[in-house]
Each structure stands twice: as C-alpha cells, then as structure tokens.
Design an enzyme around this catalytic site. Structure first.
Site, PDB file in Angstrom:
ATOM      1  N   GLY A   7      38.612  21.994  14.652  1.00  0.00           N
ATOM      2  CA  GLY A   7      39.422  22.697  13.656  1.00  0.00           C
ATOM      3  C   GLY A   7      40.542  23.492  14.296  1.00  0.00           C
ATOM      4  O   GLY A   7      40.855  24.600  13.859  1.00  0.00           O
ATOM      5  N   ALA A   8      41.186  22.901  15.313  1.00  0.00           N
ATOM      6  CA  ALA A   8      42.149  23.656  16.124  1.00  0.00           C
ATOM      7  C   ALA A   8      43.578  23.595  15.602  1.00  0.00           C
ATOM      8  O   ALA A   8      44.455  24.234  16.177  1.00  0.00           O
ATOM      9  CB  ALA A   8      42.116  23.152  17.569  1.00  0.00           C
ATOM     10  N   GLU A  50      42.822  13.640  18.288  1.00  0.00           N
ATOM     11  CA  GLU A  50      42.834  13.538  16.828  1.00  0.00           C
ATOM     12  C   GLU A  50      41.523  12.924  16.371  1.00  0.00           C
ATOM     13  O   GLU A  50      41.101  11.874  16.871  1.00  0.00           O
ATOM     14  CB  GLU A  50      44.007  12.667  16.364  1.00  0.00           C
ATOM     15  CG  GLU A  50      44.088  12.539  14.862  1.00  0.00           C
ATOM     16  CD  GLU A  50      45.153  11.559  14.406  1.00  0.00           C
ATOM     17  OE1 GLU A  50      45.269  11.341  13.178  1.00  0.00           O
ATOM     18  OE2 GLU A  50      45.854  10.993  15.269  1.00  0.00           O
ATOM     19  N   TYR A 145      30.122  24.491  -1.206  1.00  0.00           N
ATOM     20  CA  TYR A 145      30.537  25.098   0.059  1.00  0.00           C
ATOM     21  C   TYR A 145      29.474  26.066   0.572  1.00  0.00           C
ATOM     22  O   TYR A 145      29.127  26.066   1.762  1.00  0.00           O
ATOM     23  CB  TYR A 145      31.867  25.824  -0.160  1.00  0.00           C
ATOM     24  CG  TYR A 145      32.471  26.441   1.078  1.00  0.00           C
ATOM     25  CD1 TYR A 145      32.870  25.654   2.151  1.00  0.00           C
ATOM     26  CD2 TYR A 145      32.669  27.821   1.167  1.00  0.00           C
ATOM     27  CE1 TYR A 145      33.436  26.224   3.274  1.00  0.00           C
ATOM     28  CE2 TYR A 145      33.247  28.399   2.278  1.00  0.00           C
ATOM     29  CZ  TYR A 145      33.625  27.594   3.334  1.00  0.00           C
ATOM     30  OH  TYR A 145      34.198  28.164   4.457  1.00  0.00           O
TER      31      TYR A 145
END
Length: 224
Positions: A7-8, A50, A145
């Site tokens: 999640g960079a 990626e 979530y």
C-alpha cells in the site's frame, strides 16, 4: 534494514516509504499505481513492484520478487487496505465482500505466512500489521470493512504468539482518523499520514529487548 511495504502508493504507505528510505533502509514498495511507484523510485531510490493484492497469486509472486530483490527480509509492513463504500448490510454485494476480504485480510495473512518462512531460520524479523481503530468499534454502514479489520486483528494476535518464540516481533497497530485520500473529503483535524509514518518508525527504533504487541493511537479530536 530490508523492508517490504504494501500500500505504498498513497497515504501512510507513501509517507512511510519516503521516511524509511531517508533513514537508509533498503525498501521494496508495492502498490497498483504505476505512476506513484515510479515517483517513489525516483525520489527515494527504493525498489518497486506493481501488484494487485486482491489476487492471491500476484500477492505471493510479489513477495517472492521482493525477497529476491532484498536478499533478506528484516521487516514486513502490511499497510495496504481498502473500503469500497459505506452501505447498509442488506446492500453490500458479494463482489464487494470478496474484494475486501482479499485485500484487507487474505493478502496480509498470505504475506505474513511467507515472511515467517524466511524469518524463522534466522531467528529474527519484524512484522507490523496496520489495522485500524474501526476494529475497535461498531459503526453502521461499515459492516464488511469492520469484519475484515477485526479478522485481521485476530489473525495478527495469533501471529504474534506463534512468531515471538522464534525471535520474530509482531506489532498490531490501530491508527485512528488519518487525513489521507482514503477519505472522500479532507479531514485536517485528523492525523497526517506523515505523523502516522513517524509513529511507525518510532516502533521500529524501539530497543531490541522491547516488543510492542499492540498500539492504539488517535488524533486529539477522537476520544474513543
């Protein structure tokens, strides 16, 4: 240290990659936004991969590529997360449920599993799981979530018990409101992504004889 961050390409992960790279750590940063990955690589000289964490095969392949690039793995930071939308329980779709499960729970579980296989022989390592204070609450319209983040928190607690006897530290983080593009509108009263990144770095710099099992931290405007 040799560090893998998921999640960079935005928010906390983006700021954390820049901060840790500035301190001389060797970083592999992952995400789906190729432009942001290229930007990070230019600015920090980190390595980038990626990958779509909603795909289990890509998740494991990404880990293997990162490990090969780093040569060894000292720290895994499971930071990636997503919430497709807020909705009542009777409105969520199967596709939304499966997607959130894949990114918010399955991916960090798979990456933690792979990390253990390379950290155990060395009798050292550090896994930091960035959950959310949503796992501590029960908010309407956030059922899926919340379920995934609570599951992630539970998994992380068991991971700590299984990993620590092998010299591997596990920290479960519960950050509160953070002003990132994860939100539809800006929230300047919340913590900045830079502040959260700084807090995570402080945990990495704790003395060797200290293990932070869990940490809840929030902006001053949040009381619970």
């Amino acid at each position: 240290m040799n560090i893998l961050i998921t999640g960079a390409t935005s928010g906390i992960g983006y700021e954390l990659t820049k901060l840790l790279a500035s301190k001389g750590h060797k970083i592999v940063a992952t995400g789906r936004n190729t432009d942001k990955l290229a930007e990070l690589q230019t600015e920090t000289q980190c390595f980038t991969i990626e990958a779509d964490l909603s795909c289990a095969t890509q998740t494991v392949e990404m880990f293997n590529k990162a490990y090969h690039q780093l040569g060894k793995l000292d720290v895994l930071i499971n930071n990636a997360g997503m919430n497709s939308r807020k909705c009542a329980i009777e409105e969520f779709t199967l596709e939304e449920f499966d997607h959130q499960y894949a990114v918010n729970l399955r991916a960090p579980a798979l990456l933690s599993r792979e990390a253990l296989t390379v950290m155990k022989p060395l009798k050292k390592g550090f896994i930091i799981n960035v959950v959310s204070t949503v796992a501590k609450r029960a908010n309407e319209t956030m059922s899926v979530y919340t379920a995934m983040k609570q599951g992630f928190a539970g998994f992380s607690s068991i991971l700590m018990k299984e990993a620590q006897p092998h010299g591997i530290k596990v920290t479960t983080l519960f950050p509160g409101g953070t002003d990132t593009n994860f939100r539809e509108v800006e929230r300047p009263q919340y913590m900045s992504a830079k502040s959260v990144a700084y807090t995570i770095n402080q945990i990495l710099e704790l003395p060797e004889d200290v293990v932070m099992h869990e940490m809840v931290f929030r902006p001053p405007v949040e009381l619970e």
